[in-house]
Design a protein around this motif. Structure first.
Motif, PDB file in Angstrom:
ATOM      1  N   GLY A 160      -2.433 -15.579   0.865  1.00 13.39           N
ATOM      2  CA  GLY A 160      -2.704 -14.409   0.357  1.00 13.39           C
ATOM      3  C   GLY A 160      -1.362 -13.740  -0.369  1.00 13.39           C
ATOM      4  O   GLY A 160      -1.673 -12.785  -1.347  1.00 13.39           O
ATOM      5  N   ASN A 161      -0.465 -14.135  -0.136  1.00 15.22           N
ATOM      6  CA  ASN A 161       0.917 -13.685  -0.900  1.00 15.22           C
ATOM      7  C   ASN A 161       0.707 -14.355  -2.371  1.00 15.22           C
ATOM      8  O   ASN A 161       0.718 -13.475  -3.392  1.00 15.22           O
ATOM      9  CB  ASN A 161       1.991 -14.355  -0.665  1.00 15.22           C
ATOM     10  N   ILE A 162       0.073 -15.211  -2.827  1.00 16.61           N
ATOM     11  CA  ILE A 162      -0.131 -15.925  -3.979  1.00 16.61           C
ATOM     12  C   ILE A 162      -1.156 -15.193  -4.687  1.00 16.61           C
ATOM     13  O   ILE A 162      -1.416 -15.060  -5.907  1.00 16.61           O
ATOM     14  CB  ILE A 162      -0.316 -17.520  -4.078  1.00 16.61           C
ATOM     15  N   VAL A 163      -2.282 -15.189  -4.078  1.00 19.01           N
ATOM     16  CA  VAL A 163      -3.388 -14.268  -4.507  1.00 19.01           C
ATOM     17  C   VAL A 163      -3.039 -12.931  -4.998  1.00 19.01           C
ATOM     18  O   VAL A 163      -3.354 -12.533  -6.240  1.00 19.01           O
ATOM     19  CB  VAL A 163      -4.544 -14.152  -3.488  1.00 19.01           C
ATOM     20  N   ARG A 164      -2.382 -12.211  -4.396  1.00 17.08           N
ATOM     21  CA  ARG A 164      -1.832 -10.988  -4.725  1.00 17.08           C
ATOM     22  C   ARG A 164      -0.672 -10.818  -5.919  1.00 17.08           C
ATOM     23  O   ARG A 164      -0.631  -9.862  -6.580  1.00 17.08           O
ATOM     24  CB  ARG A 164      -1.280 -10.061  -3.509  1.00 17.08           C
ATOM     25  N   ARG A 165       0.194 -12.144  -5.750  1.00 19.78           N
ATOM     26  CA  ARG A 165       0.997 -12.321  -6.890  1.00 19.78           C
ATOM     27  C   ARG A 165       0.169 -12.222  -8.205  1.00 19.78           C
ATOM     28  O   ARG A 165       0.420 -11.774  -9.275  1.00 19.78           O
ATOM     29  CB  ARG A 165       1.798 -13.550  -6.764  1.00 19.78           C
ATOM     30  N   VAL A 166      -0.874 -13.022  -8.146  1.00 18.23           N
ATOM     31  CA  VAL A 166      -1.618 -13.327  -9.391  1.00 18.23           C
ATOM     32  C   VAL A 166      -2.276 -12.054  -9.875  1.00 18.23           C
ATOM     33  O   VAL A 166      -2.414 -11.716 -10.931  1.00 18.23           O
ATOM     34  CB  VAL A 166      -2.660 -14.529  -9.532  1.00 18.23           C
ATOM     35  N   LEU A 167      -2.972 -11.327  -8.761  1.00 11.99           N
ATOM     36  CA  LEU A 167      -3.824 -10.008  -9.319  1.00 11.99           C
ATOM     37  C   LEU A 167      -2.577  -9.164  -9.865  1.00 11.99           C
ATOM     38  O   LEU A 167      -2.870  -8.605 -10.912  1.00 11.99           O
ATOM     39  CB  LEU A 167      -4.071  -9.332  -7.945  1.00 11.99           C
ATOM     40  N   HIS A 168      -1.316  -9.176  -9.189  1.00 16.99           N
ATOM     41  CA  HIS A 168      -0.200  -8.292  -9.817  1.00 16.99           C
ATOM     42  C   HIS A 168       0.029  -8.809 -11.474  1.00 16.99           C
ATOM     43  O   HIS A 168       0.393  -8.036 -12.372  1.00 16.99           O
ATOM     44  CB  HIS A 168       0.957  -8.455  -8.974  1.00 16.99           C
ATOM     45  N   ILE A 169       0.010 -10.081 -11.705  1.00 17.84           N
ATOM     46  CA  ILE A 169       0.180 -10.468 -12.918  1.00 17.84           C
ATOM     47  C   ILE A 169      -0.591 -10.044 -14.045  1.00 17.84           C
ATOM     48  O   ILE A 169      -0.332  -9.576 -15.008  1.00 17.84           O
ATOM     49  CB  ILE A 169       0.253 -12.261 -12.685  1.00 17.84           C
ATOM     50  N   THR A 209      16.494 -14.626  -5.060  1.00 19.71           N
ATOM     51  CA  THR A 209      16.874 -13.464  -5.827  1.00 19.71           C
ATOM     52  C   THR A 209      18.057 -12.970  -5.290  1.00 19.71           C
ATOM     53  O   THR A 209      18.953 -11.917  -5.921  1.00 19.71           O
ATOM     54  CB  THR A 209      15.973 -12.115  -5.762  1.00 19.71           C
ATOM     55  N   GLY A 210      18.809 -13.632  -4.128  1.00 16.97           N
ATOM     56  CA  GLY A 210      20.063 -13.190  -3.634  1.00 16.97           C
ATOM     57  C   GLY A 210      20.085 -12.731  -2.065  1.00 16.97           C
ATOM     58  O   GLY A 210      19.120 -13.023  -1.434  1.00 16.97           O
ATOM     59  N   GLY A 211      21.078 -12.338  -1.633  1.00 15.45           N
ATOM     60  CA  GLY A 211      21.092 -11.706  -0.236  1.00 15.45           C
ATOM     61  C   GLY A 211      20.830 -10.287  -0.008  1.00 15.45           C
ATOM     62  O   GLY A 211      21.202  -9.388  -0.700  1.00 15.45           O
ATOM     63  N   HIS A 212      19.875  -9.974   0.874  1.00 16.59           N
ATOM     64  CA  HIS A 212      19.522  -8.644   1.332  1.00 16.59           C
ATOM     65  C   HIS A 212      19.465  -8.459   2.904  1.00 16.59           C
ATOM     66  O   HIS A 212      19.196  -9.266   3.603  1.00 16.59           O
ATOM     67  CB  HIS A 212      17.857  -8.603   0.756  1.00 16.59           C
ATOM     68  N   SER A 213      19.635  -7.157   3.156  1.00 15.95           N
ATOM     69  CA  SER A 213      19.282  -6.625   4.354  1.00 15.95           C
ATOM     70  C   SER A 213      17.907  -6.438   4.845  1.00 15.95           C
ATOM     71  O   SER A 213      16.983  -6.305   3.807  1.00 15.95           O
ATOM     72  CB  SER A 213      20.323  -5.460   4.825  1.00 15.95           C
ATOM     73  N   PRO A 214      17.556  -6.655   6.080  1.00 18.41           N
ATOM     74  CA  PRO A 214      16.182  -6.381   6.405  1.00 18.41           C
ATOM     75  C   PRO A 214      15.732  -5.278   5.924  1.00 18.41           C
ATOM     76  O   PRO A 214      14.392  -4.961   5.492  1.00 18.41           O
ATOM     77  CB  PRO A 214      16.203  -6.300   8.031  1.00 18.41           C
ATOM     78  N   SER A 215      16.493  -3.963   5.823  1.00 22.98           N
ATOM     79  CA  SER A 215      15.723  -2.812   5.450  1.00 22.98           C
ATOM     80  C   SER A 215      15.541  -2.593   3.908  1.00 22.98           C
ATOM     81  O   SER A 215      15.028  -1.765   3.450  1.00 22.98           O
ATOM     82  CB  SER A 215      16.930  -1.501   5.915  1.00 22.98           C
ATOM     83  N   TYR A 216      15.973  -3.837   3.245  1.00 27.51           N
ATOM     84  CA  TYR A 216      15.938  -3.468   1.819  1.00 27.51           C
ATOM     85  C   TYR A 216      14.433  -4.371   1.273  1.00 27.51           C
ATOM     86  O   TYR A 216      14.088  -4.466   0.293  1.00 27.51           O
ATOM     87  CB  TYR A 216      16.989  -4.125   1.129  1.00 27.51           C
ATOM     88  N   MET A 217      13.905  -5.235   2.308  1.00 22.96           N
ATOM     89  CA  MET A 217      12.919  -6.238   2.229  1.00 22.96           C
ATOM     90  C   MET A 217      11.862  -5.613   1.550  1.00 22.96           C
ATOM     91  O   MET A 217      10.871  -5.970   0.615  1.00 22.96           O
ATOM     92  CB  MET A 217      12.686  -6.834   3.317  1.00 22.96           C
ATOM     93  N   TYR A 218      11.250  -4.268   2.077  1.00 18.53           N
ATOM     94  CA  TYR A 218      10.195  -3.808   1.271  1.00 18.53           C
ATOM     95  C   TYR A 218      10.315  -3.212   0.051  1.00 18.53           C
ATOM     96  O   TYR A 218       9.304  -3.700  -0.975  1.00 18.53           O
ATOM     97  CB  TYR A 218       9.968  -2.329   2.275  1.00 18.53           C
ATOM     98  N   ARG A 219      11.727  -3.124  -0.500  1.00 18.12           N
ATOM     99  CA  ARG A 219      11.751  -2.670  -1.852  1.00 18.12           C
ATOM    100  C   ARG A 219      11.841  -3.942  -2.808  1.00 18.12           C
ATOM    101  O   ARG A 219      11.196  -3.922  -3.861  1.00 18.12           O
ATOM    102  CB  ARG A 219      12.997  -1.909  -2.233  1.00 18.12           C
ATOM    103  N   LEU A 220      12.248  -5.011  -2.191  1.00 12.89           N
ATOM    104  CA  LEU A 220      12.320  -6.310  -2.929  1.00 12.89           C
ATOM    105  C   LEU A 220      10.836  -6.745  -3.119  1.00 12.89           C
ATOM    106  O   LEU A 220      10.197  -7.247  -4.082  1.00 12.89           O
ATOM    107  CB  LEU A 220      12.930  -7.406  -2.078  1.00 12.89           C
ATOM    108  N   ILE A 221       9.995  -6.739  -1.986  1.00 14.94           N
ATOM    109  CA  ILE A 221       8.477  -7.055  -1.741  1.00 14.94           C
ATOM    110  C   ILE A 221       7.767  -6.238  -3.128  1.00 14.94           C
ATOM    111  O   ILE A 221       6.769  -6.687  -3.429  1.00 14.94           O
ATOM    112  CB  ILE A 221       8.093  -6.871  -0.317  1.00 14.94           C
ATOM    113  N   ALA A 222       8.037  -4.969  -3.152  1.00 16.84           N
ATOM    114  CA  ALA A 222       7.456  -3.832  -3.850  1.00 16.84           C
ATOM    115  C   ALA A 222       7.512  -4.448  -5.338  1.00 16.84           C
ATOM    116  O   ALA A 222       6.505  -4.077  -6.235  1.00 16.84           O
ATOM    117  CB  ALA A 222       7.886  -2.494  -3.952  1.00 16.84           C
ATOM    118  N   GLU A 223       8.315  -5.295  -5.710  1.00 15.18           N
ATOM    119  CA  GLU A 223       8.512  -5.622  -7.154  1.00 15.18           C
ATOM    120  C   GLU A 223       7.581  -6.724  -7.182  1.00 15.18           C
ATOM    121  O   GLU A 223       7.368  -7.208  -8.793  1.00 15.18           O
ATOM    122  CB  GLU A 223      10.082  -6.419  -7.398  1.00 15.18           C
ATOM    123  N   TYR A 224       7.007  -7.512  -6.419  1.00 20.97           N
ATOM    124  CA  TYR A 224       6.067  -8.698  -6.629  1.00 20.97           C
ATOM    125  C   TYR A 224       4.585  -8.409  -6.371  1.00 20.97           C
ATOM    126  O   TYR A 224       3.806  -9.089  -6.908  1.00 20.97           O
ATOM    127  CB  TYR A 224       6.428  -9.884  -5.577  1.00 20.97           C
TER     128      TYR A 224
END
Length: 414
Positions: A75-84, A385-400
């Protein structure tokens, strides 16, 4: 897509029969299949070719996700392709608007009439193109732009119909080419995710530290290899990861690289954790809330680390970042493996013959595959993409991912 359907059916069968397992292999093969889907898709005469292409990818994605819901990387890759597809279409629209503005500025006839026409900014037109890709929703309706005379008059002033048709075909081919190229970049990203993660090992692992891990993860292995190559001296406790005992394989691989390694039973984690400086583990999936789906036994390790104030570090490639939350109904957090991993049927066959009066067996065997580790137990995520805290993951995921594609629609069974 007659040429692609055999490939889709073959991969669906492999997923159902668990012939393809592991996030990396599943993600890569899914991306390759979707690249073939895009390549073989016939762009028709529809006004919105990007939406038609996204529908084709979504239809295949629904089949793949249903074949093995526990493999969230699909599902991750399917959504990544739709985003592309969305991003490439928006980019093409922006380029088209820029070219249109140049043409318009050079047209003396239009210059004389432009004061009489309502003007639309490039941002508004881009938003209109973006909305055209979305499924109807309240937000889409509120943001929608009414058809303006400026649009129709501009369209009629750009040339004859033959030139417009040729331009549409050219832009369609470019969109398809750009999407295929972007999916190729995604495949390269999946293949090379270990390198940027491993480069951060020397900053995290210090001299004479004791590391604990559970089972076997290729990402963890490459991470520890990189630290060893940088002349770091450290020791690793490997919990064996029963009942599949993948930790035994990792221990052998580390020893071959010259890493001092100690194998311990899973039940000994609490007893050994006081000697450990850091826990480094892999993940099956990283959820939008910063929680982790990992091999069974991982929650026990995380609890032990928290109890003794030991940092709990998760290393994972970006293809494992999932935009869903654990409470989403379409998220399958676990599956049960064969009881034969735990018991020998020959040895316990006599026990299995006994049952209660209602016919239910007295002996039951439960063999779950995964654990869920809540974000409060995770200290740090190390991604490509680097080191991230758990609270930042939703923002990182929103980029993809795009918000409209967080849930891939399932076909109605009615």
């Amino acid at each position: 897509m007659p040429d692609v359907q055999p490939l889709v059916s073959d991969f669906v069968l492999k997923l159902k029969r668990r012939k393809v397992e592991g996030s990396h292999a599943v993600a890569r093969q899914t991306a390759e299949l979707l690249r073939s889907v895009v390549s073989q898709h016939r762009m028709g005469s529809s006004a919105n070719q990007a939406a038609a292409l996204a529908d084709a990818v979504r239809a295949v994605g629904e089949q793949l996700i249903a074949a093995n819901p526990i493999e969230l990387a699909v599902g991750n890759i399917v959504r990544r392709v739709l985003h592309i597809i969305k991003e490439e279409d928006i980019s093409a629209t922006a380029v088209g608007i820029e070219g249109l503005s140049v043409t318009v500025d050079s047209d003396d006839e239009y210059d004389n009439e432009r004061d009489d026409r309502p003007s639309l900014s490039a941002a508004v037109l881009a938003a209109h193109a973006r909305n055209a890709l979305r499924a109807p929703s309240l937000q889409t309706l509120l943001e929608d732009i009414p058809v303006s005379p400026a649009i129709s008059r501009t369209a009629s002033s750009t040339g004859d119909s033959d030139g417009k048709t040729a331009g549409d075909k050219s832009s369609t081919r470019k969109l398809k080419h750009d999407v295929i190229a972007a999916i190729g970049d995604l495949i390269d990203e999946i293949d090379s995710c270990y390198e940027p993660i491993s480069e951060q090992a020397v900053e995290l692992i210090h001299q004479n530290e004791v590391i604990l891990t559970l089972g076997r993860s290729r990402t963890v292995k490459e991470f520890l290899y990189a630290a060893k190559e940088k002349k770091r001296s450290f020791r690793v406790f490997v919990a064996e990861g029963a009942p599949r005992y993948q930790g035994h394989i990792l221990a052998k691989e580390l020893v071959e690289k010259g890493v001092q390694t100690t194998v311990i039973t899973d039940s000994a984690v609490f007893a050994m954790i006081s000697r450990v400086n850091m826990v480094i583990v892999g993940a099956h999936a990283v959820m939008a809330n910063g929680g982790v789906i990992a091999p069974v036994g991982m929650n026990m390790v995380a609890l032990a680390a928290q109890r003794h104030a030991v940092p709990f570090v998760v290393v994972a490639g970006s293809h494992k970042l999932c935009p869903l939350y654990p409470h989403n109904p379409e998220v399958l957090l676990n599956e049960l493996k064969s009881p034969s991993d735990l018991l020998d049927f020959g040895e316990f066959s006599d026990c299995m013959n006994f049952s209660t009066q209602d016919g239910s067996p007295l002996l039951n065997v439960v063999n779950p595959t995964f654990d869920y580790v809540p974000p409060k137990l995770v200290s740090l995520f190390i991604t490509d993409t680097g080191g991230h805290s758990p609270s930042y993951m939703y923002r990182l995921i929103a980029e993809y991912y795009s918000a409209d594609d967080l849930v891939v629609r399932r076909k109605s069974t009615a």
